[in-house]
Design an enzyme around this catalytic site. Structure first.
Site, PDB file in Angstrom:
ATOM      1  N   GLU A   4      18.145 -17.434  -8.247  1.00 48.07           N
ATOM      2  CA  GLU A   4      17.356 -16.023  -8.360  1.00 48.07           C
ATOM      3  C   GLU A   4      16.698 -16.308  -9.988  1.00 48.07           C
ATOM      4  OE1 GLU A   4      17.588 -13.745  -7.158  1.00 48.07           O
ATOM      5  OE2 GLU A   4      17.070 -11.640  -8.371  1.00 48.07           O
ATOM      6  N   ASN A  41      -0.892   1.744   6.001  1.00 49.41           N
ATOM      7  CA  ASN A  41      -1.065   0.910   5.735  1.00 49.41           C
ATOM      8  C   ASN A  41      -0.500   0.228   6.706  1.00 49.41           C
ATOM      9  OD1 ASN A  41      -0.634   2.464   3.500  1.00 49.41           O
ATOM     10  ND2 ASN A  41       1.162   2.506   3.330  1.00 49.41           N
ATOM     11  N   GLY A  42      -0.296  -1.112   6.884  1.00 49.84           N
ATOM     12  CA  GLY A  42      -0.189  -2.283   8.220  1.00 49.84           C
ATOM     13  C   GLY A  42      -1.150  -3.123   8.200  1.00 49.84           C
ATOM     14  N   ARG A  89       5.000   0.274  -6.211  1.00 46.86           N
ATOM     15  CA  ARG A  89       4.804  -0.952  -4.905  1.00 46.86           C
ATOM     16  C   ARG A  89       4.053  -1.824  -4.953  1.00 46.86           C
ATOM     17  NH1 ARG A  89       6.703   2.147  -0.411  1.00 46.86           N
ATOM     18  NH2 ARG A  89       5.888   0.898   0.862  1.00 46.86           N
ATOM     19  N   GLU A 115       8.251 -14.698 -10.474  1.00 43.01           N
ATOM     20  CA  GLU A 115       7.584 -13.721 -10.954  1.00 43.01           C
ATOM     21  C   GLU A 115       7.106 -12.845 -11.381  1.00 43.01           C
ATOM     22  OE1 GLU A 115       9.539 -11.093  -7.954  1.00 43.01           O
ATOM     23  OE2 GLU A 115      11.371 -11.151  -8.850  1.00 43.01           O
ATOM     24  N   LYS A 157      13.159 -15.011 -11.133  1.00 45.41           N
ATOM     25  CA  LYS A 157      12.963 -13.283 -12.193  1.00 45.41           C
ATOM     26  C   LYS A 157      11.443 -14.377 -12.852  1.00 45.41           C
ATOM     27  CE  LYS A 157      13.855 -10.674 -10.307  1.00 45.41           C
ATOM     28  NZ  LYS A 157      14.425 -10.837  -8.816  1.00 45.41           N
ATOM     29  N   HIS A 211      19.021 -36.369  -7.854  1.00 46.01           N
ATOM     30  CA  HIS A 211      17.927 -36.759  -6.051  1.00 46.01           C
ATOM     31  C   HIS A 211      16.076 -36.291  -6.057  1.00 46.01           C
ATOM     32  CE1 HIS A 211      21.658 -37.578  -4.866  1.00 46.01           C
ATOM     33  NE2 HIS A 211      21.717 -36.574  -4.358  1.00 46.01           N
ATOM     34  N   LYS A 259       6.074  -4.295  -4.573  1.00 49.29           N
ATOM     35  CA  LYS A 259       7.761  -4.000  -4.320  1.00 49.29           C
ATOM     36  C   LYS A 259       8.165  -4.222  -2.857  1.00 49.29           C
ATOM     37  CE  LYS A 259      11.928  -2.487  -5.878  1.00 49.29           C
ATOM     38  NZ  LYS A 259      12.609  -3.752  -6.219  1.00 49.29           N
ATOM     39  N   TRP A 303      -3.158  -2.833  -1.409  1.00 53.89           N
ATOM     40  CA  TRP A 303      -3.038  -3.907  -1.865  1.00 53.89           C
ATOM     41  C   TRP A 303      -3.217  -4.977  -0.921  1.00 53.89           C
ATOM     42  CZ3 TRP A 303       0.291  -8.024   0.148  1.00 53.89           C
ATOM     43  CH2 TRP A 303       0.918  -8.672  -1.159  1.00 53.89           C
ATOM     44  N   CYS A 351       0.898  -1.263   0.048  1.00 53.01           N
ATOM     45  CA  CYS A 351       0.740   0.539   0.077  1.00 53.01           C
ATOM     46  C   CYS A 351       1.073   1.329   0.241  1.00 53.01           C
ATOM     47  CB  CYS A 351      -1.160  -0.149   1.060  1.00 53.01           C
ATOM     48  SG  CYS A 351      -1.735  -1.166   1.675  1.00 53.01           S
TER      49      CYS A 351
HETATM   50  C1  F6R Z   1      11.604 -10.492  -5.924  1.00 49.21           C
HETATM   51  C2  F6R Z   1      11.989  -9.408  -4.983  1.00 49.21           C
HETATM   52  C3  F6R Z   1      11.688  -9.459  -3.623  1.00 49.21           C
HETATM   53  C4  F6R Z   1      12.090  -8.560  -2.812  1.00 49.21           C
HETATM   54  C5  F6R Z   1      12.041  -8.971  -1.229  1.00 49.21           C
HETATM   55  C6  F6R Z   1      12.787  -8.603  -0.132  1.00 49.21           C
HETATM   56  O1  F6R Z   1      12.495  -9.553  -6.896  1.00 49.21           O
HETATM   57  O2  F6R Z   1      11.771  -7.860  -4.839  1.00 49.21           O
HETATM   58  O3  F6R Z   1      11.799 -10.688  -3.352  1.00 49.21           O
HETATM   59  O4  F6R Z   1      13.902  -9.078  -3.088  1.00 49.21           O
HETATM   60  O5  F6R Z   1      11.194  -8.880  -0.716  1.00 49.21           O
HETATM   61  O6  F6R Z   1      12.890  -7.127  -0.270  1.00 49.21           O
HETATM   62  P1  F6R Z   1      13.680  -6.164   0.813  1.00 49.21           P
HETATM   63  O7  F6R Z   1      15.507  -6.485  -0.526  1.00 49.21           O
HETATM   64  O8  F6R Z   1      12.949  -4.358   0.032  1.00 49.21           O
HETATM   65  O9  F6R Z   1      13.840  -6.614   1.638  1.00 49.21           O
END
Ligand code: F6R
Length: 610
Positions: free
Chosen positions: A483, A102-103, A27, A490, A487, A506, A605, A76, A2
């Protein structure tokens, strides 16, 4: 997650709020809304709707939205479906008081029951509406006091902004566990959950602490704890510029951020490496360098992509600093009652510096007496402020929801931090000089890898419709496999799994079918031969290998359907170069599948709730 924007000043609030919301779009959100204090009529105009900010804009076209005080929100969904009624702002029964939040209010259900027994009629399913009614119940003409009183009954996380139709001179903001920043202008204040909604107007900001609130008037502000104890705040500077948060000529922030990695990596290293002496200069940990020198154990904790960086960090700290290192998901660490003794250093890695689980892990580690460092991008963020010391990424704002440039900068900062420790323990200056020279060459090599964009787009076109992908790597490249898979899933919603290549035998090998794309990180290095054997196993089962390999490697070319050649670098640097093609691959697959790359479904985000 949010977003909050609030404005009080001399200008028309609505365009400022709307622009602020647009800056926070990245976000992630599912609905948006705004409440304006309309001076001339002594009432609030509240407009909100499910959907994009553009939908809200369309709804408000032609309406009188004048007023110099207002609050706005992108929601959100947590409690209650994403719909018009659950969107913020939420008003009390009289419609005179409105709040954006927010929260999560943890005791909202009990509070709701209580308020309903008192005759309050709820309109939404949200936890936030409880706040509006609590504040209204306590309101006797003083909004600040009403918020203070209301918050006393609340348990949970909040960043809030509150206005009242009868108080055109006041905006009240408060935070606990959810970030809130106040932009300080001339006769005006902008409240936001994120600096990107503020920097167009001012770079002077005040960060609120947990359980702190601010009462903003056009002629000044007052801050206190939510228990009414006055606090004193310094005005600080935000480093980021408007230019940095704009897309420029790129179709997506994600592509822009992938493409600017040569520069962001240089920014992360700037002024910190001395190739002549072999010294790494990290001002943010200078005061704790003695404790670092004598560290017996390092625990790296983070979530998501930052956790993948932590996995690479484990190799780096053990190789370069020769200190026992573990990596833990922050969400697991915080609840596991971890054993922390003297000599344990906990390092939290977070782009945003606001991730709820990572912050909670920091607090748990501090409670148990650990020295806590932060590897954080957002200056002034909560994790940056609550850790004892730390190293900023300095890679500039990351707007795309999928983390890209922050990941590569996290890797560089982890290399530098492990060298900092290493030099104080066993690492010889000549060895440190070699590492530094190698590291300083990395941004140019990344620039070189970025030129492979067109070839990677062709690979994406070939496999974009495949429903399952595997990503495999060993050693330093095992976290890169994780990673790469993250990517892809997501942003393109394609199932992908990342594994240490040896684990394939395995179980996951059963998944391999004719034509299934299997991405290998197959650079020359300690486990190169083993990776070749794994490639043989995949090939013989009909898997189509897409390999990231060292330039000129003929063996890999023989086994793979597609090879992305990257420059030969020492193993600790390979993850930085290798992840770039995987970021581009995920990006192109997502674009070709018509996905909203910068705003992937269900994702936010910065995950500021558990
Ligand atoms: C993936 C992504 C998330 C963040 C995770 C931690 O692309 O962006 O997996 O890496 O939510 O976020 P931060 O680094 O802001 O603590």
């Amino acid at each position: 997650m949010c977003g909050i924007v609030g404005y009080i000043g001399q200008k028309q609030a609505y365009p400022i709020l709307l622009e602020g919301l647009k800056r926070l779009e990245y976000r992630g959100y599912d609905s948006a809304g705004v409440a304006l204090q309309q001076d001339h009529e002594g009432r609030l105009a509240v407009i909100k709707a499910k959907g994009r900010i553009a939908d809200l804009e369309a709804m408000t076209a032609g309406r009188d939205l004048s007023g110099t005080l207002g609050i706005a929100h992108t929601r959100w969904a947590t409690h209650g479906a994403p719909n018009d009624v659950n969107a913020h702002p939420h008003a009390d029964m009289s419609g005179k008081l409105a709040v954006v939040h927010n929260g999560i209010i943890e005791n909202w259900s009990a509070l709701r029951q209580l308020l309903e027994q008192e005759g309050v009629k709820f309109r939404s399913e949200t936890d936030t509406e409880v706040l509006a009614h609590l504040f209204a119940r306590a309101y006797k003409g003083d909004l600040e006091k009403a918020v203070q009183e209301g918050l006393r009954e609340v348990r949970g996380a909040y960043g809030i902004a509150v206005i009242h139709a009868d108080r055109p001179d006041v905006l009240v903001a408060a935070r606990n566990g959810s970030p809130l920043i106040i932009g300080v202008g001339e006769g005006e204040y902008i409240v936001a959950s994120d600096a990107s909604a503020i920097i167009e107007h001012t770079t002077n900001v005040i960060y609120l602490e947990d359980r702190e609130m601010a009462t903003l008037r056009r002629d000044g502000l007052r801050t206190s704890t939510v228990d009414a104890i006055p606090t004193h705040k310094e005005v600080q500077q935000v480093e980021w510029s408007l230019e940095q948060i704009e897309k420029k000529c790129y179709p997506h922030f994600m592509l822009k951020e992938i493409m600017e990695q040569a520069e962001s990596l240089s920014d992360s290293m700037r002024g910190r490496l001395d190739a002549e002496t072999g010294e790494v200069v990290l001002g943010g940990v200078r005061d704790v360098s003695k404790q670092l020198t004598h560290a017996r154990r390092v625990i790296l904790t983070a979530c998501g992509t930052a956790w993948h960086a932590g996995l690479v960090g484990e190799y780096l700290f053990e190789d370069i600093a020769r200190v026992q290192t573990e990596v833990d998901y922050a969400s697991e660490f915080r609840y596991r009652n971890p054993i922390i003794d003297e000599g344990t250093i906990v390092i939290a890695i977070s782009q945003s510096g606001e991730t709820a689980d990572t912050l909670a892990a920091v607090r748990e580690a501090k409670l148990k007496g650990a020295l806590c460092l932060g590897i954080v991008n957002v200056v002034g963020s909560t994790i940056a402020r609550e850790t004892d010391a730390g190293v900023y990424l300095h890679c500039g704002p990351e707007i795309g929801v999928a983390s890209t440039k922050a990941f590569t900068s996290q890797l560089v900062v982890l290399i530098m931090t492990s060298m900092y420790l290493g030099r104080r323990r066993h690492l010889a200056p000549y060895h440190a000089r070699e590492i530094i020279k190698g590291l300083q060459a990395v941004p140019d090599l990344v620039r070189h890898v970025l030129k492979l964009n067109d070839a990677i787009r062709d690979v994406a076109a070939r496999y974009k419709d495949c429903p399952n992908w595997l990503y495999l790597g060993r050693g330093y490249n095992y976290p890169v496999a994780l990673e790469g898979a993250l990517k892809l899933k997501e942003i393109s919603y394609v199932h992908a799994e990342g594994l240490p290549a040896a684990e394939m035998k395995h179980g996951p090998i059963a998944l391999i079918t004719e034509g299934m794309p299997v991405v290998f990180l197959a650079n020359k290095g300690l486990q190169y031969d083993k990776v070749l054997s794994n490639m043989e196993e995949v090939r013989s089962r009909g898997g189509h290998i897409i390999a990231v390999a060292t330039e000129g490697d003929k063996e890999v070319a023989r086994l793979a359907k597609h090879v992305v050649s990257v420059p030969d670098v020492p193993e600790p640097f390979q993850p930085i170069l290798n992840v770039v093609p995987l970021q581009l691959l995920a990006y192109h697959v997502a674009v070709m599948r018509g996905c909203a790359v910068d705003k992937p479904r269900n994702l936010a985000k910065s995950v500021t709730v558990e």
